[in-house]
Design a protein around this motif. Structure first.
Motif, PDB file in Angstrom:
ATOM      1  N   PRO A  84       0.793  -1.237   0.000  1.00 35.49           N
ATOM      2  CA  PRO A  84       0.000   0.000   0.000  1.00 35.49           C
ATOM      3  C   PRO A  84       0.828   1.292   0.000  1.00 35.49           C
ATOM      4  O   PRO A  84       0.717   2.120   0.896  1.00 35.49           O
ATOM      5  N   SER A  85       1.666   1.439  -0.992  1.00 32.70           N
ATOM      6  CA  SER A  85       2.355   2.714  -1.225  1.00 32.70           C
ATOM      7  C   SER A  85       2.843   2.719  -2.665  1.00 32.70           C
ATOM      8  O   SER A  85       2.790   1.693  -3.345  1.00 32.70           O
ATOM      9  N   LEU A  86       3.317   3.874  -3.111  1.00 29.87           N
ATOM     10  CA  LEU A  86       3.909   3.962  -4.443  1.00 29.87           C
ATOM     11  C   LEU A  86       5.396   3.665  -4.299  1.00 29.87           C
ATOM     12  O   LEU A  86       6.207   4.573  -4.104  1.00 29.87           O
ATOM     13  N   LEU A  87       5.732   2.388  -4.322  1.00 34.72           N
ATOM     14  CA  LEU A  87       7.137   2.008  -4.174  1.00 34.72           C
ATOM     15  C   LEU A  87       7.962   2.692  -5.260  1.00 34.72           C
ATOM     16  O   LEU A  87       7.452   2.951  -6.341  1.00 34.72           O
ATOM     17  N   PRO A  88       9.213   3.025  -4.996  1.00 30.72           N
ATOM     18  CA  PRO A  88      10.027   2.636  -3.840  1.00 30.72           C
ATOM     19  C   PRO A  88       9.784   3.453  -2.571  1.00 30.72           C
ATOM     20  O   PRO A  88      10.463   3.248  -1.570  1.00 30.72           O
ATOM     21  N   LYS A  89       8.802   4.343  -2.580  1.00 30.33           N
ATOM     22  CA  LYS A  89       8.497   5.100  -1.360  1.00 30.33           C
ATOM     23  C   LYS A  89       7.820   4.215  -0.321  1.00 30.33           C
ATOM     24  O   LYS A  89       6.937   3.432  -0.656  1.00 30.33           O
ATOM     25  N   TYR A  90       8.196   4.386   0.914  1.00 32.65           N
ATOM     26  CA  TYR A  90       7.515   3.794   2.069  1.00 32.65           C
ATOM     27  C   TYR A  90       7.407   2.270   2.033  1.00 32.65           C
ATOM     28  O   TYR A  90       6.329   1.702   1.951  1.00 32.65           O
TER      29      TYR A  90
ATOM     30  N   SER B 195      -0.718   8.973  -2.702  1.00 31.53           N
ATOM     31  CA  SER B 195      -0.234   7.691  -2.209  1.00 31.53           C
ATOM     32  C   SER B 195      -0.718   6.686  -3.251  1.00 31.53           C
ATOM     33  O   SER B 195      -0.948   7.043  -4.383  1.00 31.53           O
ATOM     34  N   GLY B 196      -0.887   5.435  -2.851  1.00 36.46           N
ATOM     35  CA  GLY B 196      -1.389   4.456  -3.804  1.00 36.46           C
ATOM     36  C   GLY B 196      -0.967   3.058  -3.442  1.00 36.46           C
ATOM     37  O   GLY B 196      -0.694   2.763  -2.279  1.00 36.46           O
ATOM     38  N   CYS B 197      -0.897   2.207  -4.460  1.00 38.19           N
ATOM     39  CA  CYS B 197      -0.521   0.818  -4.226  1.00 38.19           C
ATOM     40  C   CYS B 197       0.340   0.316  -5.378  1.00 38.19           C
ATOM     41  O   CYS B 197       0.285   0.846  -6.484  1.00 38.19           O
TER      42      CYS B 197
ATOM     43  N   ILE C  55      -7.421   3.381  -0.908  1.00 42.53           N
ATOM     44  CA  ILE C  55      -6.343   2.621  -1.565  1.00 42.53           C
ATOM     45  C   ILE C  55      -6.752   1.161  -1.735  1.00 42.53           C
ATOM     46  O   ILE C  55      -6.492   0.553  -2.771  1.00 42.53           O
ATOM     47  N   LEU C  56      -7.419   0.601  -0.729  1.00 42.56           N
ATOM     48  CA  LEU C  56      -7.843  -0.803  -0.795  1.00 42.56           C
ATOM     49  C   LEU C  56      -8.758  -1.054  -1.996  1.00 42.56           C
ATOM     50  O   LEU C  56      -8.632  -2.081  -2.673  1.00 42.56           O
TER      51      LEU C  56
ATOM     52  N   LEU D  17      -6.171  -3.439  -9.041  1.00 38.39           N
ATOM     53  CA  LEU D  17      -4.791  -3.526  -9.520  1.00 38.39           C
ATOM     54  C   LEU D  17      -4.244  -4.956  -9.504  1.00 38.39           C
ATOM     55  O   LEU D  17      -3.562  -5.375 -10.436  1.00 38.39           O
ATOM     56  N   TYR D  18      -4.554  -5.714  -8.450  1.00 39.11           N
ATOM     57  CA  TYR D  18      -3.937  -7.036  -8.282  1.00 39.11           C
ATOM     58  C   TYR D  18      -4.272  -8.000  -9.429  1.00 39.11           C
ATOM     59  O   TYR D  18      -3.369  -8.607 -10.008  1.00 39.11           O
TER      60      TYR D  18
END
Length: 192
Positions: free
Chosen positions: A114-120, A137-139, A174-175, A181-182
């Protein structure tokens, strides 16, 4: 190496630790005609995980392991191979898999974060995004490697952070995006 060939569906296992909302979304996705997956197993590290109820509802085999040491991981690998599992989806699974476990399924384990990697990377992603006054934010769905939340990114979805968002309100929004997304990420990952 693409895992999808023709109309064959691939056997997957979903690993969970909690409520299983992403698991439920993946089960619904697996029931669609165009879905490339069959969920053969649900694995958890938590006997009390609410998500295990979906195993009963949809009659999917479930197993709980403590994941405390390599012996328990070897038992998990044995179960996965015995059940002809070729791909693993981590969905709210709160244990870090060992390097040797990952090696057994190299390039065949994905995770939703549950974040916009590479953040958090890691925990408390909503709090961090709000505290840092991020606009979004995001996923992210990514391949799993031996470093926490660091594998190759498959896809991401941005979610705008509103002025009055709390970690809880942001998490809910986000959920909703994670559930969309998944499945898309699975299709993409299986065709890579």
């Amino acid at each position: 190496m693409a895992l999808l060939t023709g109309s064959n569906r691939i056997n997957i296992a979903v690993f969970i630790s909690g409520t299983g909302s992403n698991l439920n979304s993946l089960i619904k996705f697996s029931k669609l005609k165009k879905s490339p997956i069959i969920i053969k197993m649900i694995i958890s590290n938590n006997y009390k995980a609410k998500g295990l109820q979906f195993a009963n509802i949809y009659k999917i085999k479930k197993k709980v392991f403590d994941f405390k040491n390599t012996l328990s991981e070897k038992k998990v690998i044995y179960e996965l191979k015995k059940n002809d599992i070729h791909f693993i989806c981590l969905a709210g699974f709160m244990k870090i898999l060992s390097r040797s476990f990952i090696k057994n399924f190299k390039g065949k384990i994905i995770n939703i974060h549950p974040s916009l990697l590479p953040k958090y990377k890691g925990l408390n992603t909503y709090e961090k995004a709000i505290k840092n006054k991020d606009k979004y934010s995001g996923c992210t769905v990514h391949f799993v490697n031996s470093k926490l939340d660091s594998g190759k990114i498959i896809n991401q979805k941005k979610v705008k952070i509103n002025k009055f968002d709390t970690p809880e309100t942001l998490a809910k929004r986000i959920l909703i995006q994670e559930h969309k997304l998944y499945p898309a990420a699975i299709i993409k990952a299986l065709s890579l």
